[in-house]
Write a protein that holds these residues in place. Structure first.
Motif, short mmCIF file in Angstrom:
data_model
loop_
_atom_site.label_atom_id
_atom_site.label_comp_id
_atom_site.label_asym_id
_atom_site.label_seq_id
_atom_site.Cartn_x
_atom_site.Cartn_y
_atom_site.Cartn_z
N TYR A 81 10.76 -74.04 19.60
CA TYR A 81 10.30 -73.33 20.37
C TYR A 81 10.45 -74.27 21.52
O TYR A 81 9.75 -74.02 22.65
N LEU A 82 9.55 -75.71 21.16
CA LEU A 82 10.17 -77.03 22.82
C LEU A 82 12.07 -77.04 22.33
O LEU A 82 11.44 -77.64 23.85
N TYR A 83 13.39 -76.46 22.58
CA TYR A 83 14.35 -76.66 22.42
C TYR A 83 13.98 -75.18 24.08
O TYR A 83 14.67 -75.18 24.78
N SER A 84 13.45 -74.26 23.28
CA SER A 84 13.23 -73.30 24.65
C SER A 84 12.71 -73.14 25.67
O SER A 84 12.73 -72.70 27.19
N LYS A 85 11.38 -74.93 25.52
CA LYS A 85 11.44 -74.81 27.12
C LYS A 85 11.79 -75.80 27.91
O LYS A 85 12.23 -76.18 29.16
N THR A 86 13.78 -76.36 27.57
CA THR A 86 14.33 -77.24 28.01
C THR A 86 15.53 -75.71 29.07
O THR A 86 15.94 -76.46 29.61
N ASP A 87 14.91 -74.00 28.74
CA ASP A 87 15.61 -73.88 29.77
C ASP A 87 17.13 -73.32 29.16
O ASP A 87 17.87 -73.17 30.26
N ASN A 88 17.55 -74.01 28.52
CA ASN A 88 19.36 -73.53 27.93
C ASN A 88 18.96 -72.09 27.00
O ASN A 88 17.91 -71.87 26.99
N GLY A 93 20.14 -72.82 21.24
CA GLY A 93 18.74 -73.15 20.56
C GLY A 93 18.80 -73.09 18.89
O GLY A 93 17.70 -73.83 18.26
N SER A 97 18.01 -75.72 16.36
CA SER A 97 17.59 -75.93 15.42
C SER A 97 17.55 -75.85 14.06
O SER A 97 17.11 -76.56 13.16
#
Length: 250
Positions: A81-88, A93, A97
């Protein structure tokens, strides 16, 4: 040695010492407390071993494994979820994870979680004892015991430092509450555990944390026919000694 051997040898040893020090046999609440303490402390040193019987009795292994899985899944979801916020990239992701959780999971094992839960329980118990009863010696003793599960097997829990601390704290309780024989019986049971472990090849770090050197008086391998036979012989001899002592006292 095996857990059941520690239990029997520790109980019989402390009982024999109690009989030798007592002018007469007394069956009362104090005696029951002393005997219960001896039974408890005869196996307690193995609280630092993740797969020991004493830790299995206190913290259920199967339930902790399920808890460990739940924590792992929550971490995986949180990191993704936190990685998804980086728009990568979504695929990167997912891989990132799984990689991070894999590293965490390698160190934060189910056995470590069990030891950590034991630490938290004893730590809270130590603070509670002090806040409720203001009993500093016992509170400090439980506080030190709370650290034992976090150490490697046969380190702090198998040292003279713990033996001395245990005796002093229980002596205070013995005097305060008039529980004759508590300190000597519980400490004797604890010492019997260390003596038994010193008979194995691994030995014990008697002067830990000052020195990590292990000392042993023999090199028996736990679980072998020879070691099991020696355990049975010691138990048999102790039973005979206790019965002989009782015959003189009755």
């Amino acid at each position: 040695m095996r857990g059941k051997s520690h239990l029997i040898i520790g109980t019989l040893s402390s009982l024999e010492i109690y009989l030798l020090l007592s002018p007469k046999i007394q069956l009362n609440t104090s005696t029951a407390i002393c005997l219960g303490s001896a039974i408890f402390f005869s196996t307690f040193p193995d609280i630092d071993e993740a797969n020991s019987n004493v830790l299995n009795k206190i913290v259920n292994k199967a339930k902790v494994k399920n808890l460990h899985k739940i924590i792992t899944y929550i971490l995986l979801i949180l990191i993704f979820y936190l990685y998804s916020k980086t728009d990568n990239s979504l695929y990167i992701g997912i891989g990132f994870s799984i990689f991070i959780v894999g590293i965490i999971n390698k160190k934060f094992t189910a056995n470590f979680l069990r030891s950590f839960l034991m630490f938290i329980f004893l730590f809270i118990l130590s603070i509670s004892i002090y806040l409720i009863s203001k009993n500093l010696p016992i509170s400090l003793l439980v506080l030190v015991f709370s650290l034992l599960p976090l150490f490697s097997h046969r380190t702090l829990s198998h040292s003279l430092f713990i033996v001395i601390l245990l005796f002093l704290a229980l002596k205070y309780v013995e005097i305060t509450f008039s529980i004759y024989g508590l300190s000597i019986m519980a400490t004797s049971a604890y010492i019997s555990h260390l003596i038994c472990d010193s008979m194995t090849k691994m030995g014990i770090p008697l002067f830990f944390p000052i020195s990590k050197k292990n000392y042993n008086i023999s090199k028996l391998r736990v679980g072998t026919f020879l070691c099991n036979s020696v355990e049975n012989i010691i138990i048999f001899i102790l039973i005979l000694i206790v019965l002989l002592t009782l015959s003189f006292l009755i």
